[in-house]
Every structure is written in structure tokens, then in C-alpha cells.
Design a protein around this motif. Structure first.
Motif, mmCIF file in Angstrom:
data_model
loop_
_atom_site.group_PDB
_atom_site.id
_atom_site.type_symbol
_atom_site.label_atom_id
_atom_site.label_comp_id
_atom_site.label_asym_id
_atom_site.label_seq_id
_atom_site.Cartn_x
_atom_site.Cartn_y
_atom_site.Cartn_z
ATOM 1 N N ALA A 1 5.292 28.097 14.894
ATOM 2 C CA ALA A 1 5.579 28.953 13.745
ATOM 3 C C ALA A 1 6.846 28.524 13.013
ATOM 4 C CB ALA A 1 5.698 30.411 14.207
ATOM 5 N N ASP A 2 7.804 27.981 13.746
ATOM 6 C CA ASP A 2 9.061 27.553 13.126
ATOM 7 C C ASP A 2 9.102 26.048 12.894
ATOM 8 O OD1 ASP A 2 9.133 26.806 15.768
ATOM 9 O OD2 ASP A 2 11.217 27.414 16.109
ATOM 10 N N GLY A 3 7.928 25.407 12.786
ATOM 11 C CA GLY A 3 7.875 23.954 12.722
ATOM 12 C C GLY A 3 7.832 23.346 11.330
ATOM 13 N N LEU A 4 7.897 24.180 10.272
ATOM 14 C CA LEU A 4 7.850 23.661 8.908
ATOM 15 C C LEU A 4 9.154 23.943 8.173
ATOM 16 C CD1 LEU A 4 4.251 24.726 7.774
ATOM 17 C CD2 LEU A 4 5.020 22.414 8.339
ATOM 18 N N SER A 5 9.547 23.014 7.317
ATOM 19 C CA SER A 5 10.726 23.233 6.478
ATOM 20 C C SER A 5 10.335 23.819 5.125
ATOM 21 C CB SER A 5 11.486 21.917 6.274
ATOM 22 O OG SER A 5 10.648 20.939 5.697
ATOM 23 N N ASP A 6 9.056 23.677 4.765
ATOM 24 C CA ASP A 6 8.492 24.297 3.574
ATOM 25 C C ASP A 6 7.044 24.625 3.910
ATOM 26 O OD1 ASP A 6 7.191 21.812 3.456
ATOM 27 O OD2 ASP A 6 8.552 21.025 1.930
ATOM 28 N N SER A 7 6.176 24.658 2.955
ATOM 29 C CA SER A 7 4.782 24.995 3.268
ATOM 30 C C SER A 7 3.974 23.811 3.776
ATOM 31 C CB SER A 7 4.106 25.566 2.013
ATOM 32 O OG SER A 7 4.105 24.597 0.966
ATOM 33 N N VAL A 8 4.553 22.616 3.744
ATOM 34 C CA VAL A 8 3.799 21.400 4.076
ATOM 35 C C VAL A 8 4.498 20.523 5.102
ATOM 36 C CG1 VAL A 8 2.861 19.235 3.149
ATOM 37 C CG2 VAL A 8 2.673 21.336 1.809
ATOM 38 N N HIS A 9 5.800 20.307 4.941
ATOM 39 C CA HIS A 9 6.492 19.268 5.709
ATOM 40 C C HIS A 9 7.079 19.798 7.015
ATOM 41 C CE1 HIS A 9 6.635 17.733 1.510
ATOM 42 N NE2 HIS A 9 6.340 16.599 2.118
ATOM 43 N N PRO A 10 6.784 19.125 8.138
ATOM 44 C CA PRO A 10 7.402 19.523 9.403
ATOM 45 C C PRO A 10 8.906 19.294 9.375
ATOM 46 C CG PRO A 10 5.466 18.139 9.781
ATOM 47 C CD PRO A 10 5.785 18.048 8.319
ATOM 48 N N ASN A 11 9.635 20.177 10.030
ATOM 49 C CA ASN A 11 11.051 19.954 10.270
ATOM 50 C C ASN A 11 11.214 19.231 11.608
ATOM 51 O OD1 ASN A 11 10.578 21.958 12.197
ATOM 52 N ND2 ASN A 11 11.430 23.592 10.913
ATOM 53 N N ASP A 12 12.445 19.125 12.095
ATOM 54 C CA ASP A 12 12.655 18.403 13.347
ATOM 55 C C ASP A 12 11.876 19.037 14.497
ATOM 56 O OD1 ASP A 12 14.395 16.982 11.788
ATOM 57 O OD2 ASP A 12 16.112 17.170 13.121
ATOM 58 N N THR A 13 11.853 20.358 14.544
ATOM 59 C CA THR A 13 11.096 21.052 15.593
ATOM 60 C C THR A 13 9.609 20.720 15.500
ATOM 61 O OG1 THR A 13 12.693 22.870 15.676
ATOM 62 C CG2 THR A 13 10.472 23.322 16.517
ATOM 63 N N GLY A 14 9.087 20.713 14.277
ATOM 64 C CA GLY A 14 7.682 20.393 14.081
ATOM 65 C C GLY A 14 7.341 18.978 14.486
ATOM 66 N N HIS A 15 8.179 18.014 14.114
ATOM 67 C CA HIS A 15 7.911 16.618 14.480
ATOM 68 C C HIS A 15 7.973 16.420 15.994
ATOM 69 C CE1 HIS A 15 7.385 14.543 10.674
ATOM 70 N NE2 HIS A 15 8.362 15.270 10.152
ATOM 71 N N ARG A 16 8.896 17.112 16.650
ATOM 72 C CA ARG A 16 8.946 17.003 18.111
ATOM 73 C C ARG A 16 7.698 17.603 18.748
ATOM 74 N NH1 ARG A 16 14.561 18.226 17.273
ATOM 75 N NH2 ARG A 16 14.176 20.436 17.699
ATOM 76 N N ALA A 17 7.216 18.719 18.186
ATOM 77 C CA ALA A 17 6.000 19.339 18.721
ATOM 78 C C ALA A 17 4.797 18.422 18.533
ATOM 79 C CB ALA A 17 5.769 20.684 18.032
ATOM 80 N N ILE A 18 4.698 17.769 17.377
ATOM 81 C CA ILE A 18 3.611 16.810 17.135
ATOM 82 C C ILE A 18 3.682 15.670 18.142
ATOM 83 C CG2 ILE A 18 2.684 15.136 15.491
ATOM 84 C CD1 ILE A 18 3.785 17.041 13.260
ATOM 85 N N THR A 19 4.877 15.163 18.354
ATOM 86 C CA THR A 19 5.064 14.050 19.289
ATOM 87 C C THR A 19 4.621 14.433 20.696
ATOM 88 O OG1 THR A 19 6.934 13.227 17.984
ATOM 89 C CG2 THR A 19 6.779 12.473 20.264
ATOM 90 N N ALA A 20 4.966 15.632 21.124
ATOM 91 C CA ALA A 20 4.597 16.079 22.476
ATOM 92 C C ALA A 20 3.085 16.088 22.661
ATOM 93 C CB ALA A 20 5.171 17.467 22.744
ATOM 94 N N ARG A 21 2.343 16.393 21.601
ATOM 95 C CA ARG A 21 0.879 16.393 21.686
ATOM 96 C C ARG A 21 0.283 14.994 21.508
ATOM 97 N NH1 ARG A 21 -1.951 21.161 21.080
ATOM 98 N NH2 ARG A 21 -0.692 22.942 21.668
ATOM 99 N N LEU A 22 0.859 14.235 20.582
ATOM 100 C CA LEU A 22 0.257 12.960 20.203
ATOM 101 C C LEU A 22 0.526 11.850 21.221
ATOM 102 C CD1 LEU A 22 -1.247 11.242 18.087
ATOM 103 C CD2 LEU A 22 0.952 10.919 16.920
ATOM 104 N N ALA A 23 1.725 11.796 21.755
ATOM 105 C CA ALA A 23 2.103 10.669 22.620
ATOM 106 C C ALA A 23 1.169 10.482 23.812
ATOM 107 C CB ALA A 23 3.553 10.822 23.077
ATOM 108 N N PRO A 24 0.805 11.527 24.564
ATOM 109 C CA PRO A 24 -0.109 11.303 25.698
ATOM 110 C C PRO A 24 -1.492 10.822 25.257
ATOM 111 C CG PRO A 24 1.047 13.401 25.931
ATOM 112 C CD PRO A 24 1.309 12.926 24.539
ATOM 113 N N ILE A 25 -1.963 11.269 24.094
ATOM 114 C CA ILE A 25 -3.271 10.840 23.600
ATOM 115 C C ILE A 25 -3.260 9.351 23.282
ATOM 116 C CG2 ILE A 25 -4.907 11.090 21.689
ATOM 117 C CD1 ILE A 25 -4.119 14.048 21.567
ATOM 118 N N VAL A 26 -2.215 8.905 22.599
ATOM 119 C CA VAL A 26 -2.101 7.483 22.266
ATOM 120 C C VAL A 26 -1.900 6.659 23.532
ATOM 121 C CG1 VAL A 26 -0.746 5.761 21.008
ATOM 122 C CG2 VAL A 26 -1.231 7.977 19.955
#
Length: 501
Positions: free
Chosen positions: A315-340
Motif C-alpha cells: 500500500a505504501d509502495g508508490l510515490s504517485d499513482s504509477v511509479h514505485p518508491n524505494d519501498t515498492g522497488h524493494r518489494a518487487i525485487t523480493a518477489r522477482l529475484a527468486p523467480i529469475v
């Protein structure tokens, strides 16, 4: 002596001089003689990503996330810059420092380093939007008698293709705090981000730039020369496109067809790469993206995967309506890295690592949909491994940070950070700790490991064995946990007990 005879003697002498000069020039060393001098053509400097090297005295990075990596001797290092630029740099693995509006000879070591061998990474701020800095590398200036050293290049590379989200727009350090950079660092690979702010998959009549078309070029400019794909081969390509197409009137059918075409284009350039098509974080064109992947895999390409990103951003992962902030990018990384990571195991590497589990578990709640193509079963690591010789400690002080970055039923993801709190560098490390609740590591990155009972021994890989005084190194892992998951105890680095945090 006659004039004609004098002219003959002069001509003969000139011919002899030309011949001598030609012989001298032939005998001169080739461009290889530049090795060690810090010039753009110095083979000890690794240029990661797409750099325009058409001018041998000035190399230009053309996309976000490109960087250079090298080693050097001595106590100081300076960059030679043409005009004003903002840049990030890291020496000896320390946190990146940010310099703004610098030009000319830029001193990266206002406080001289200890004498010895060092490492350097430099990344220029991406030229985009209203920012028009001069990202041109003209070389390094070192101490008298010092030289560069071969860069410790990581064995694999991931290419991230997208728009401003991939560039890290609105995050604190742009490209360096975007999910592409973070994922590459977490997995211990080289990485680069090809993105265009406001870019689309499909070129439109109202001027939206097709990132798929620019993928074939050295840079984002329409006049940029064609990229030479023999420069490097990506081991994985992560595509995140479609956020901007809808506002430019691209139909679902057109988007789907062109997405499938783009995947096939990427496959033609990188025959062995694992290709990941992300559902846009806004959900735009999700069904069309999945259908494009199905069309390609149905044609026989089984190394292409649709990744459903539903629920990845907190919920707190966006800096506006579209772009992830630092929290959002870290959350994406946590999900994406094991898949890759699970798909990268099909690519041979010189570093022995434990095969990943047969399925990719979710990293944080809510659960993520696993890519539709089933990963073939692999053999898990044996429960015991012969003891590893402990390398000598380089200092007497160390600290260890241990964090659980994601947890689910039956497993979790952990991150470990080693800090050298001693006064001298560490050259080669093995960190040991003990789990009390039967946890068992199943996969790791940026380290090779063994486990016997509850005792885990994690050892450096080829590119992260040196830890300068005051510097840190991190690695991550996935582990099974069927009951309690208490923090491990007894951290010891090269046999020396470490303070845990």
C-alpha cells in the motif's frame, strides 16, 4: 655535384627514412599497450550495458543502469569528464556516493586510500527528461606508477527492458534503487536497464516511442546506431512494458501481436536467455501480455515466462499513482529475484552453487502466481559436504546483520550482511552460523554454501571475496522452515566471532 644527382640522393634518403619509420610503426605495440593506463580502451575496465565506443577517447553510456567496473592500485583515483554530469561511485564495495554538477578532473578520493589494490564502480545519472548532463567517460587518473587491475566481472548478465518504472523514476537514486539494479545485485549478476520515460511497446501516431524498436539500437535516440549484440549476451531479459500504451490508444489485439513479435526479436538476439514478461504493476494489458507469452511458448520456445505481479506492490509502495518508491522497488525485487534465479540455473557458471527448488515459493504475502511453464525437477543439495578450508582472516572485527525479508508457509527468504569492522581488509571469507529449529537452506545467491545439521557455512564467490575495512558484502538465501524460525546464533567469520544485529 649536379642538381639532378642531389635530388636523387635526397629522394633516396627520404625513401630510406620512410621505410625506417614504417618499420618502427609496425614494431610498435598494438592498442593492447593501453592496458592498465585508465584510458577508455584499457581492457582492465569493464563497461557493463550499452556503451557507445565509436570514439576511442570518450565512451558514452546510452541507457540507465550502465556502469563501469575496474580495479586499481595506489591511493587515489580521479575521473576525467568532458562537461558537467551527476554520477554515483563506489570504492571497495562501500555504499555508493553521489556527486552532482561535476566536470573536468573529478577526485573520487579526497581522503587518500590505504596503499594497495582497490575496486571502483561508476554509474552516470541517466540523461532523460529535463536532465541533460554530459555522460562521457574520458578515462581515469591514478597515482604516479599506479595502474588499473582487471575487473572482477560477474559471470552472468540480466537485461531489464521497460519505461520510466524500469529507470527508477521517483526513487531516491533512480536506476540504482530500481528493481532491475536491486535484483541483479541480489542475484550476484551484472545487470543493465534499457528504458525510456513515457515509452510504449508500440510506436504510436501521436509520438509514443517504441522501446521494442529502440531495443535494437545503442541508445534511446531515434538516430542512435544499431547495437552490436556480439558485445555481450544476456542470460535473462525481464520486460515490463504496457503502462503507457493505453493512453496512446493502442488496441489490445495490436499490443498482444506486437508483444509476441518483440519476444521473438529478443530471442533472435539472445538464443539462450530466459525471457520474463511481467504483468504491468497497474494491470494494464495483463491478459494480452499473458496471451503473447502463450503464443510464443506454443510455438516451441519453452524459455519464456509470464510473471503475474498481482499484489506485489504494498500500500505504501508508490510515490504517485504509477511509479514505485524505494519501498515498492524493494518489494518487487523480493518477489522477482527468486523467480529469475530459478530459471538462471540452466545457464552454466564457473561458480559452484546449489540447484534451486523445483518450484519458486512466494517471497511475501499475498501469494504470487508462479510462471505458467513448469520448471523441470532438479536434485537438491546433499545434506553434508566435506569441510571447507577457512581462509585467513584479514582483520579482527566483524559484524553480521541477519534479516528475514519474506516468509510463507513452510519457508522463508533471508539476507545476510557482513561488515568488516577491523582496520585491515579481508581477502576471502567464510561465515558460519547455526539454526536451532531445523531450518534448511535450499538456494543461495552471492555465496556458495554447505550445511551439516543446523550449521551453515557460506563462502564468498569469485567477485565478492574482498571486504575493505569498513565495507560490507551481502548475500541472500531461501530456506525451508516447518515450525519455528528463530534467528540463528554463533556467527563467526573466518573463525572469529562476530557481533550480530
Amino acid at each position: 655535384m649536379s642538381v639532378s644527382r642531389s635530388r636523387s640522393i635526397v629522394a633516396a634518403g627520404a625513401a630510406c627514412l620512410v621505410a625506417m619509420l614504417a618499420a618502427t610503426l609496425v614494431a610498435l605495440p598494438s592498442a593492447q599497450a593501453a592496458t592498465g593506463d585508465g584510458s577508455p580502451t584499457d581492457s582492465n575496465i569493464a563497461f557493463v550495458g550499452r556503451w557507445d565506443r565509436s570514439n576511442s577517447t570518450a565512451y558514452v553510456p546510452n541507457w540507465a543502469g550502465a556502469y563501469l567496473r575496474t580495479g586499481f592500485t595506489g591511493t587515489t583515483v580521479k575521473l576525467r569528464q568532458r562537461r558537467t554530469i551527476d554520477l554515483y561511485y563506489s570504492i571497495d564495495g562501500a555504499d555508493f556516493k553521489y556527486l552532482t554538477n561535476v566536470s573536468g578532473t573529478v577526485n573520487l578520493t579526497p581522503t587518500p586510500l590505504r596503499a594497495g589494490n582497490h575496486t571502483l564502480v561508476v554509474s552516470y545519472r541517466v540523461v532523460a527528461g529535463s536532465y541533460t548532463g554530459d555522460a562521457v567517460f574520458q578515462g581515469l587518473t591514478l597515482d604516479s606508477g599506479a595502474r588499473t587491475l582487471p575487473a572482477a566481472v560477474r559471470p552472468r548478465l540480466i537485461e531489464f527492458v521497460g519505461d520510466s518504472i524500469t529507470l527508477g523514476t521517483t526513487s531516491s537514486r533512480t536506476a540504482l534503487t530500481a528493481y532491475g539494479w536491486l535484483t541483479g545485485e541480489q542475484l550476484g549478476t551484472e545487470h543493465t536497464q534499457l528504458g525510456y520515460g513515457g515509452g510504449c511497446l508500440v510506436a504510436t501516431a501521436d509520438g509514443c516511442v517504441s522501446v521494442a524498436s529502440q531495443f535494437l539500437r545503442t541508445g534511446y535516440s531515434a538516430t542512435s546506431p544499431a547495437w552490436d549484440f556480439t558485445r555481450y549476451q544476456a542470460d535473462a531479459v525481464v520486460i515490463n512494458l504496457g503502462t503507457n500504451d493505453r493512453s496512446h490508444g493502442v488496441s489490445g489485439a495490436d499490443f498482444q501481436n506486437q508483444y509476441a513479435t518483440f519476444i521473438r526479436t529478443v530471442r533472435g538476439k539472445y538464443p539462450r536467455a530466459a525471457i520474463f514478461a511481467l504483468r504491468t504493476f497497474s494491470g494494464r494489458y495483463a491478459a494480452e501480455t499473458a496471451a503473447a507469452v502463450t503464443a510464443v511458448t506454443g510455438g516451441g520456445d519453452r524459455n519464456v515466462f509470464y510473471v503475474d505481479t498481482t499484489g506485489w506492490l504494498p500500500a505504501d509502495g508508490l510515490s504517485d499513482s504509477v511509479h514505485p518508491n524505494d519501498t515498492g522497488h524493494r518489494a518487487i525485487t523480493a518477489r522477482l529475484a527468486p523467480i529469475v534465479a530459478a530459471k538462471l540455473t540452466t545457464t552454466p557458471t564457473p561458480t559452484p552453487t546449489t540447484p534451486p527448488p523445483t518450484t519458486t515459493p512466494p517471497v511475501t504475502t499475498p501469494p504470487v502466481t508462479t510462471p505458467p511453464v513448469t520448471t523441470p525437477p532438479v536434485t537438491t543439495a546433499p545434506p553434508t559436504t566435506p569441510p571447507v578450508t577457512t581462509p585467513p582472516a584479514g582483520g579482527t572485527g566483524c559484524g553480521v546483520g541477519y534479516a528475514v525479508t519474506g516468509q510463507w508457509q513452510g519457508g522463508f527468504q533471508g539476507e545476510v550482511t557482513i561488515r568488516n569492522t577491523g582496520a585491515t581488509p579481508i581477502d576471502g571469507w567464510t561465515l558460519q552460523w547455526t539454526f536451532a529449529d531445523g531450518q534448511r537452506v535450499s538456494q543461495a545467491w552471492n555465496t556458495s554454501y554447505t550445511q551439516s545439521g543446523g550449521t551453515v557455512r557460506a563462502t564468498n564467490v569469485s567477485w565478492n571475496g574482498a571486504i575493505a575495512a569498513g565495507a560490507t558484502v551481502s548475500f541472500g538465501f531461501l530456506a525451508d522452515a516447518t515450525g519455528a524460525n528463530s534467528r540463528p546464533t554463533g556467527f563467526a567469520l573466518n573463525g572469529t566471532a562476530c557481533a550480530a544485529s
